[in-house]
Scaffold this motif. Sequence first.
Motif, PDB file in Angstrom:
ATOM      1  N   SER A   1       0.824  -1.207   0.000  1.00 24.69           N
ATOM      2  CA  SER A   1       0.000   0.000   0.000  1.00 24.69           C
ATOM      3  C   SER A   1       0.856   1.255   0.000  1.00 24.69           C
ATOM      4  O   SER A   1       0.590   2.204  -0.743  1.00 24.69           O
ATOM      5  CB  SER A   1      -0.936   0.014   1.208  1.00 24.69           C
ATOM      6  OG  SER A   1      -1.854  -1.039   1.119  1.00 24.69           O
ATOM      7  N   LYS A   2       1.900   1.265   0.827  1.00 26.66           N
ATOM      8  CA  LYS A   2       2.792   2.425   0.895  1.00 26.66           C
ATOM      9  C   LYS A   2       3.527   2.617  -0.431  1.00 26.66           C
ATOM     10  O   LYS A   2       3.674   3.751  -0.901  1.00 26.66           O
ATOM     11  CB  LYS A   2       3.799   2.236   2.037  1.00 26.66           C
ATOM     12  CG  LYS A   2       4.712   3.423   2.242  1.00 26.66           C
ATOM     13  CD  LYS A   2       5.650   3.211   3.409  1.00 26.66           C
ATOM     14  CE  LYS A   2       6.590   4.382   3.553  1.00 26.66           C
ATOM     15  NZ  LYS A   2       7.555   4.182   4.628  1.00 26.66           N
TER      16      LYS A   2
ATOM     17  N   LYS B   1       1.153   4.056  -3.020  1.00 27.55           N
ATOM     18  CA  LYS B   1       0.923   5.475  -2.732  1.00 27.55           C
ATOM     19  C   LYS B   1       2.147   6.315  -3.105  1.00 27.55           C
ATOM     20  O   LYS B   1       2.027   7.375  -3.712  1.00 27.55           O
ATOM     21  CB  LYS B   1       0.584   5.655  -1.250  1.00 27.55           C
ATOM     22  CG  LYS B   1       0.134   7.035  -0.897  1.00 27.55           C
ATOM     23  CD  LYS B   1      -0.344   7.101   0.546  1.00 27.55           C
ATOM     24  CE  LYS B   1      -0.891   8.478   0.855  1.00 27.55           C
ATOM     25  NZ  LYS B   1      -1.429   8.562   2.207  1.00 27.55           N
ATOM     26  N   THR B   2       3.340   5.836  -2.767  1.00 27.59           N
ATOM     27  CA  THR B   2       4.580   6.552  -3.068  1.00 27.59           C
ATOM     28  C   THR B   2       4.778   6.715  -4.574  1.00 27.59           C
ATOM     29  O   THR B   2       5.194   7.770  -5.042  1.00 27.59           O
ATOM     30  CB  THR B   2       5.792   5.809  -2.470  1.00 27.59           C
ATOM     31  OG1 THR B   2       5.620   5.714  -1.053  1.00 27.59           O
ATOM     32  CG2 THR B   2       7.090   6.542  -2.755  1.00 27.59           C
TER      33      THR B   2
ATOM     34  N   GLY C   1       2.434   6.790  -6.727  1.00 22.97           N
ATOM     35  CA  GLY C   1       1.307   7.524  -7.292  1.00 22.97           C
ATOM     36  C   GLY C   1       0.497   6.712  -8.288  1.00 22.97           C
ATOM     37  O   GLY C   1      -0.051   7.254  -9.243  1.00 22.97           O
TER      38      GLY C   1
ATOM     39  N   LYS D   1      -2.608   4.780  -9.714  1.00 23.66           N
ATOM     40  CA  LYS D   1      -4.066   4.809  -9.599  1.00 23.66           C
ATOM     41  C   LYS D   1      -4.610   3.396  -9.797  1.00 23.66           C
ATOM     42  O   LYS D   1      -4.078   2.626 -10.593  1.00 23.66           O
ATOM     43  CB  LYS D   1      -4.667   5.721 -10.673  1.00 23.66           C
ATOM     44  CG  LYS D   1      -4.158   7.141 -10.641  1.00 23.66           C
ATOM     45  CD  LYS D   1      -5.002   7.979  -9.738  1.00 23.66           C
ATOM     46  CE  LYS D   1      -4.624   9.442  -9.920  1.00 23.66           C
ATOM     47  NZ  LYS D   1      -4.501  10.139  -8.702  1.00 23.66           N
TER      48      LYS D   1
ATOM     49  N   SER E   1      -9.862  -1.197  -4.111  1.00 25.46           N
ATOM     50  CA  SER E   1      -9.062  -0.846  -5.287  1.00 25.46           C
ATOM     51  C   SER E   1      -8.417  -2.104  -5.845  1.00 25.46           C
ATOM     52  O   SER E   1      -7.839  -2.897  -5.100  1.00 25.46           O
ATOM     53  CB  SER E   1      -7.966   0.154  -4.903  1.00 25.46           C
ATOM     54  OG  SER E   1      -8.549   1.349  -4.437  1.00 25.46           O
TER      55      SER E   1
END
Length: 59
Positions: A26-27, A30-31, A33, A35, A44
Amino acid sequence: MAKEKADLLTAGKIAMQLGVSGAVVSKTIKTLGIKADLVKAGCSYYGADTIKKVKAAIK
């Protein structure tokens, strides 16, 4: 581009496949970016391209 849900995985399933924790995946998502390819019922889902990117970033 329509994707079959069967071809898509959640961050947790990606983590199981890569042998790391869900938090790490997850990190990383997110890092980077990234989608989600599909969001359904608040979950998701990510495709094969995302798995390759996450795997490369973790190693």
